[in-house]
Every structure is written in structure tokens, then in C-alpha cells.
Design an enzyme around this catalytic site. Structure first.
Site, PDB file in Angstrom:
ATOM      1  N   GLU A 154       0.845  -1.197   0.000  1.00  0.00           N
ATOM      2  CA  GLU A 154       0.000   0.000   0.000  1.00  0.00           C
ATOM      3  C   GLU A 154       0.884   1.253   0.000  1.00  0.00           C
ATOM      4  OE1 GLU A 154      -3.436   1.999   2.887  1.00  0.00           O
ATOM      5  OE2 GLU A 154      -2.055   0.503   3.681  1.00  0.00           O
ATOM      6  N   HIS A 155       1.815   1.313   0.944  1.00  0.00           N
ATOM      7  CA  HIS A 155       2.780   2.415   1.023  1.00  0.00           C
ATOM      8  C   HIS A 155       4.172   1.855   0.750  1.00  0.00           C
ATOM      9  CE1 HIS A 155      -0.494   3.448   3.908  1.00  0.00           C
ATOM     10  NE2 HIS A 155      -0.400   4.639   3.337  1.00  0.00           N
TER      11      HIS A 155
END
EC number: 1.1.1.23
Length: 431
Positions: A323-324
Site C-alpha cells: 500500500e505504502h
């Protein structure tokens, strides 16, 4: 944190350590949510009052938050808080304004014009979770693109009591309706409508397992509403080399770990020294956190992967699809063209994930659980839809007719063929 050497693992072992924990919906959650949805559909506002009292232990005087209540909430905020929210709003608006699509108009052949036009989704619903801390940042991430896209009706639901910060941002984003309702019942209300809550076309926003399941169920019902994207536990993966700052990396890993015990935290580095330094730094910084017990649970299943090179680190990251993705290397921008699967990327020592979470301008609503292979960061396009347009002149149709007729014949669709030939025959008769 568990440390592993990538090259020492078999392919099966490599797959296993990068496998995310199962999202446990459970038959009990599925059934409970289905019951809530059915109740809201059958009883409307009465169900919302009853379920809010049952789950939130609050009996709101009204489902809808009044303009006066929003003004009073805004007045209670400090100037410092307002300034922070307004700066975040400005940055997010600037980045999302830049995403406005350019109309496409092409003459594919003489007399045949094709266009692509964009229209806003007319009615959207924003879900903002409750909990121990307010999430005005999520209101910004959803409300700003809805505002810029030009959605005609924007509805916000959040469990009561709704924090002053959330109401102030709702005002900043010109959100039309705010409701004191949370959980699966809020999703049901927005998907199907009640006496008070407007039925919307698409629902956005994160939530717990019940909210996530409610979104799944209403999106599978043609009478319900579309949703933004599938959701899973929050994630961060850091790629670092020997030049990285171990304290910075530790802070970034912990900022993800404090989200919840199921948060996914991974460091990939070719440097054993950095791996050791980060392990020590994490333990030191952990003691200073108010949510240390939560972060500690996430760290128990976290990973440090020793790669043999940055090239291999990139390959591992692309396979995992976080996600990050934070890149703390000597030349982080050089790796950007090689990075394929990530929700949001943070380049260099001075780009903490927190900046994107709150105020850099990018959107913090991101695909998780490996969905970065096919899903994108939330953006302006998610609040819009595309339509194609074609306009043919008489001469354009005449020139294109042989191709269309031949293809229609091949597919055995006589009416398709006739829709063209009847026009060509009339053109021929006129000439």
C-alpha cells in the site's frame, strides 16, 4: 521483527513469508451484516435510531447534523487546527485539480469523429470511521475530489458523536448532508436510502470488518451502490540501502504499526548493518509511543528481508505490491521507473508516509492486500465516469459501411448489418 535472508529461502518459503494474513470475514459477520442491511431497508430511519443506540450506545436527537451544529463545531476549533486543516485542504485540492481529464476528440477516418467526455457521479456517500481519534484527514481525502469532480450530492456518515474536526472539514468541502450514523447501517442507508438519508450511487471510505462487509454486500446488489475499492489491513514496505537513516526508517515502520495489530510492516535492504540498526531503533522508539502495545503486536509478525542487491529489493517489492512504499536510498528517483506495484511511493529521507497521510496533496485512500497490481490510489477519476461519443457524416458512414457489414456478417448479426445498409441505400437513392 523477524529477519530473513531472501536468497537462503526456497521459492515456496519466499511466497510464504510475503503472504498476507487471511481477512477473516467469518460467517457470523456476513450474517450479522446481512441482517442489519435488511433491517435498514425495511424500517428506514427507525432502524438507524435503534441500531445506533445498540452499537454506539448513543441515542441521537436527530440523524442529520444541522447547519447550526456544524457552525458551532467550527467555532470550537482552535486557530491552529483550522490552519492545519486548511493547508492540507489546499494541497490536496491543488493535486486533485491537476487530475482533471482532457477531453478527447479524434477523427478516426474522414467523416468519423470519436470523443471521450467525463461526467461526475451524481450522488456519492462518504463513510468516516469513529473510534478513539477523529479522522478529518479521511474527510479531506474523500470530500476534496468529490467537490472538484462536481458530484451533485455528497453525503457523509460517521458514528456519533461526530468530532468537531470532521464537521469543520465537511464544511470546507461543501458536503451537502452529514448524518449521525455509523457501521454497516450507515452503508445500508447510503446504498438504499431512508426517509432522511439520500440514496447514493457510490460509497467511499474505510471502516472495520462490518463496514467492509457491508460495502461488499451492497456492491454485489444491483439495487445497492458501487464502492471505491476492496480493503485490507494497512501496509508499508521500506526499501533502504546503507546510506539510509535507521532512525527515520524505524519511525516510518512504527507509524504504520500503530494503526493496528494486523498492520503489515516490511523492510527490504541489502545492508545487514542497516537491518541491525533499524531493529535497535524500533525498540527504542517503541517505548515512547502511546499506542506501543498495538504497534508491538504488529511488529511481532513484521519482517526484515536481507536482499542481495537493490535490484532484488525492487523485485521483492513489486511482488508484494505494498500500500505504502518508502524508498530511502542514495538515489531514490533512479528506482522509480522500476517500481510497478504500490499504492503510494515516498522518495527519499525527507518524505515520511505521514506527509502523504495528511497533507502533501496525494490521496491516502489506497489499495492494500496486493490489489496494487490492478487498483490505483483514489483520485478524481473515481468520482467521475467516462462516456464515448461518435458522430458520422453521410460520407463517413458510406466509407465505413463495407467494414461494418463484413464484420456483422461474420458474426451472424443481420440487424446490425441492416442498420448500416438501410442508410447506405437511402444515400444511394438520393444521389
Amino acid at each position: 521483527m523477524r529477519t530473513v535472508v531472501w536468497q537462503s529461502l526456497s521459492e515456496t518459503q519466499q511466497d510464504a513469508i510475503l503472504e498476507r494474513p487471511a481477512i477473516t470475514e467469518g460467517a457470523n459477520i456476513t450474517a450479522a451484516v446481512a441482517e442489519v442491511i435488511a433491517k435498514v431497508r425495511a424500517e428506514g430511519d427507525a432502524a438507524l435510531f435503534e441500531l445506533t443506540e445498540k452499537f454506539d450506545r448513543i441515542k441521537p436527537e436527530s440523524i442529520r447534523v444541522t447547519e447550526q451544529e456544524i457552525e458551532e463545531a467550527s467555532a470550537r476549533l482552535t486557530a491552529k487546527m483550522k490552519q492545519a486543516l486548511e493547508q492540507a485542504y489546499a494541497n490536496i485540492a491543488k493535486f486533485h485539480n491537476a487530475q482533471k481529464p482532457t477531453p478527447i476528440k479524434v477523427e478516426t477516418q474522414p467523416g468519423v469523429v470519436c470523443e471521450q467526455v467525463t461526467r461526475p457521479i451524481q450522488k456519492v456517500g462518504l463513510y468516516i470511521p469513529g473510534g478513539s481519534a477523529p479522522l478529518p484527514s479521511t474527510v479531506l481525502m474523500l470530500g476534496v475530489p468529490a467537490q472538484i469532480a462536481g458530484c451533485r450530492k455528497v453525503v457523509l456518515c460517521s458514528p456519533p458523536p461526530i468530532a468537531d474536526e470532521i464537521l469543520y472539514v465537511a464544511k470546507l468541502c461543501n458536503i451537502d448532508e452529514v448524518y449521525n450514523v455509523g457501521g454497516g447501517q450507515a452503508v445500508a442507508a447510503m446504498a438504499y436510502g431512508t426517509e432522511s438519508v439520500t440514496k447514493v450511487d457510490k460509497i467511499f471510505g474505510p471502516g472495520n470488518a462490518y463496514v467492509t462487509e457491508a460495502k461488499r454486500q451492497v456492491s454485489n446488489d444491483f439495487r445497492g451502490a458501487a464502492i471505491d475499492m476492496p480493503a485490507g489491513p494497512s501496509e508499508v514496505l521500506v526499501i533502504a540501502d546503507e546510506t539510509a537513516d535507521a532512525d527515520f526508517i524505524a519511525a516510518d515502520l512504527l507509524s504504520q504499526a500503530e494503526h493496528g495489530p494486523d498492520s503489515q510492516v516490511v523492510l527490504v535492504t541489502p545492508s545487514v548493518l542497516i537491518a541491525d540498526q533499524v531493529t535497535d531503533a524500533v525498540q527504542k522508539q517503541l517505548k515512547q509511543l502511546s499506542r506501543a502495545s498495538i504497534a508491538e503486536k504488529a511488529l511481532a509478525s513484521s519482517l526484515i528481508i536481507i536482499a542481495d542487491s537493490l535490484t532484488q529489493a525492487v523485485s521483492i517489492s513489486n511482488y508484494y505490491g505494498p500500500e505504502h512504499l518508502i524508498v530511502q536510498t542514495k538515489n531514490p528517483r533512479e528506482l522509480l521507473p522500476l517500481l510497478d506495484n504500490a499504492g503510494s511511493i515516498f522518495l527519499g529521507d525527507w518524505s515520511p508516509e505521514s506527509a502523504g497521510d495528511y497533507a502533501s496533496g496525494t490521496n491516502h485512500v489506497l489499495p492494500t492486500y496486493g490489489y496494487t497490481r490492478t487498483y490505483s490510489s483514489l483520485g478524481l477519476a473515481d468520482f467521475s465516469k467516462r462516456m464515448t461519443v461518435q458522430e458520422l457524416s453521410a460520407e463517413g458512414l458510406k466509407n465505413l459501411a463495407p467494414t461494418v457489414v463484413t464484420m456483422a456478417e461474420a458474426e451472424g448479426l443481420d440487424a446490425h448489418k441492416r442498420a448500416v445498409t438501410i442508410r447506405v441505400e437511402k444515400l444511394t437513392a438520393r444521389s
